[in-house]
Scaffold this motif. Structure first.
Motif, PDB file in Angstrom:
ATOM      1  N   ASP A   1       2.153  -0.699  -4.688  1.00  0.00           N
ATOM      2  CA  ASP A   1       3.355  -1.359  -5.206  1.00  0.00           C
ATOM      3  C   ASP A   1       3.839  -0.688  -6.493  1.00  0.00           C
ATOM      4  OD1 ASP A   1       3.308  -3.128  -3.131  1.00  0.00           O
ATOM      5  OD2 ASP A   1       2.367  -4.762  -4.258  1.00  0.00           O
ATOM      6  N   ARG A   2       2.889  -0.331  -7.331  1.00  0.00           N
ATOM      7  CA  ARG A   2       3.241   0.324  -8.596  1.00  0.00           C
ATOM      8  C   ARG A   2       3.896   1.684  -8.334  1.00  0.00           C
ATOM      9  NH1 ARG A   2       3.846  -1.600 -13.819  1.00  0.00           N
ATOM     10  NH2 ARG A   2       3.340   0.023 -15.334  1.00  0.00           N
TER      11      ARG A   2
ATOM     12  N   THR B   1      11.010   4.273  -6.829  1.00  0.00           N
ATOM     13  CA  THR B   1      12.336   3.648  -6.770  1.00  0.00           C
ATOM     14  C   THR B   1      13.113   3.930  -8.050  1.00  0.00           C
ATOM     15  OG1 THR B   1      11.479   1.868  -5.362  1.00  0.00           O
ATOM     16  CG2 THR B   1      13.582   1.479  -6.455  1.00  0.00           C
ATOM     17  N   LEU B   2      12.406   3.885  -9.171  1.00  0.00           N
ATOM     18  CA  LEU B   2      13.026   4.239 -10.450  1.00  0.00           C
ATOM     19  C   LEU B   2      13.545   5.673 -10.415  1.00  0.00           C
ATOM     20  CD1 LEU B   2      13.615   4.164 -13.515  1.00  0.00           C
ATOM     21  CD2 LEU B   2      11.172   4.569 -13.895  1.00  0.00           C
ATOM     22  N   LEU B   3      12.727   6.581  -9.911  1.00  0.00           N
ATOM     23  CA  LEU B   3      13.139   7.984  -9.837  1.00  0.00           C
ATOM     24  C   LEU B   3      14.294   8.166  -8.852  1.00  0.00           C
ATOM     25  CD1 LEU B   3       9.654   9.751  -9.913  1.00  0.00           C
ATOM     26  CD2 LEU B   3      11.320   9.558 -11.765  1.00  0.00           C
ATOM     27  N   ARG B   4      14.288   7.381  -7.786  1.00  0.00           N
ATOM     28  CA  ARG B   4      15.397   7.445  -6.819  1.00  0.00           C
ATOM     29  C   ARG B   4      16.708   7.027  -7.480  1.00  0.00           C
ATOM     30  NH1 ARG B   4      17.388   3.105  -3.404  1.00  0.00           N
ATOM     31  NH2 ARG B   4      18.534   3.909  -1.598  1.00  0.00           N
TER      32      ARG B   4
ATOM     33  N   VAL C   1       4.457   7.587 -20.638  1.00  0.00           N
ATOM     34  CA  VAL C   1       5.905   7.637 -20.436  1.00  0.00           C
ATOM     35  C   VAL C   1       6.288   6.963 -19.122  1.00  0.00           C
ATOM     36  CG1 VAL C   1       7.860   9.185 -20.016  1.00  0.00           C
ATOM     37  CG2 VAL C   1       6.245   9.690 -21.848  1.00  0.00           C
ATOM     38  N   LEU C   2       5.548   7.263 -18.062  1.00  0.00           N
ATOM     39  CA  LEU C   2       5.871   6.718 -16.745  1.00  0.00           C
ATOM     40  C   LEU C   2       5.620   5.212 -16.685  1.00  0.00           C
ATOM     41  CD1 LEU C   2       4.391   9.606 -14.573  1.00  0.00           C
ATOM     42  CD2 LEU C   2       6.804   9.083 -14.908  1.00  0.00           C
ATOM     43  N   ASN C   3       4.505   4.763 -17.239  1.00  0.00           N
ATOM     44  CA  ASN C   3       4.202   3.327 -17.224  1.00  0.00           C
ATOM     45  C   ASN C   3       5.222   2.532 -18.028  1.00  0.00           C
ATOM     46  OD1 ASN C   3       1.886   3.056 -15.562  1.00  0.00           O
ATOM     47  ND2 ASN C   3       0.586   3.888 -17.183  1.00  0.00           N
ATOM     48  N   GLU C   4       5.605   3.060 -19.165  1.00  0.00           N
ATOM     49  CA  GLU C   4       6.604   2.372 -19.989  1.00  0.00           C
ATOM     50  C   GLU C   4       7.933   2.260 -19.251  1.00  0.00           C
ATOM     51  OE1 GLU C   4       8.769   2.750 -24.390  1.00  0.00           O
ATOM     52  OE2 GLU C   4       7.284   4.237 -23.744  1.00  0.00           O
TER      53      GLU C   4
END
Length: 231
Positions: free
Chosen positions: A79-80, A86-89, A39-42
């Motif tokens: 970096d990943r 950043t996505l969660l932010r 889920v997180l990688n996607e």
């Protein structure tokens, strides 16, 4: 019960996602690890990084410092992880905006309902007094004209109607209050970024800590059969 694969990392699901991540206690089942990683990688692969800005650079710099302090040395992994955080932010930011907009809407509805209740009581009392006065006049003057009789009947009906609306308004007020309380309880006001760095780095395999097993190899693993739940 719905598993994590029924959700996406979106503002509407952020509280459940955040509480799921913060509540992780290692070791967990292999299926749960694989499901969460998937889920997180996607989500990270689909995420478009925000435009460069002072606040974004400051956030990334703070993350880099924290990530380095956690012992994550690989540039690719760092970096990943930054991209994921950043996505969660961004998701948390949108969740906060949506939650506060909804709070304003609910409080406005609550005020409108309270105002309607106050008016119903006031107008109901006025109508009742008019009904009593006109009824007394009607009783004292049996030959009162049709206007007095009509006023008595109309004001009696209006008084009943205004007071009859109170239980409905009370139920609506109670429902809005419950919705508001649920909203405030669900809201994530502050994010513990250090906790997320620690949990995500272990979960995603970016970091290994001596004595800490991320998943339990003793569990039987069946692909697609996970018990991770967002509740």
């Amino acid at each position: 019960m719905e598993t994590i694969t029924h959700y996406t990392i979106a503002p509407v699901h952020f509280p459940k996602f955040y509480r799921l991540l913060s509540g992780l206690r290692f070791p967990i089942k292999v299926a749960e690890v694989l499901e969460l990683r998937s889920v997180l990688n996607e989500a990270v692969d689909k995420f478009e990084e925000p435009d460069d800005s002072p606040s974004y650079r400051e956030f990334v710099e703070a993350l880099e410092t924290a990530i380095h302090s956690f012992g994550i040395e690989g540039r690719r992994h760092a970096d990943r992880l930054i991209r994921l955080l950043t996505l969660l932010r961004d998701t948390h930011y949108q969740h906060s905006i949506n939650s506060r907009d909804k709070e304003v809407e609910l409080r406005t509805r609550l005020e409108d309902t309270q105002l309607a209740r106050t008016r119903s009581i006031r107008y109901g009392l006025v109508a009742m007094l008019v009904a009593i006065g006109s009824a007394i006049y009607w009783a004292a003057m049996p030959e009162a004209n049709w206007m007095i009789k009509g006023l008595t009947l109309l004001s009696t009906y209006l008084s009943w109607d205004f007071f009859h609306s109170l239980p409905t308004l009370d139920r609506e007020q109670k429902s809005i209050n419950k919705e508001l309380n649920d909203l405030l309880r669900e809201r994530i006001s502050n994010v513990d970024w250090k906790m997320l760095i620690h949990k995500l780095s272990l979960l995603m395999g970016y970091k290994k800590v001596s004595g800490v097993e991320v998943f339990n190899m003793d569990e039987d693993f069946e692909p697609g059969n996970s018990t991770s739940h967002l509740q």
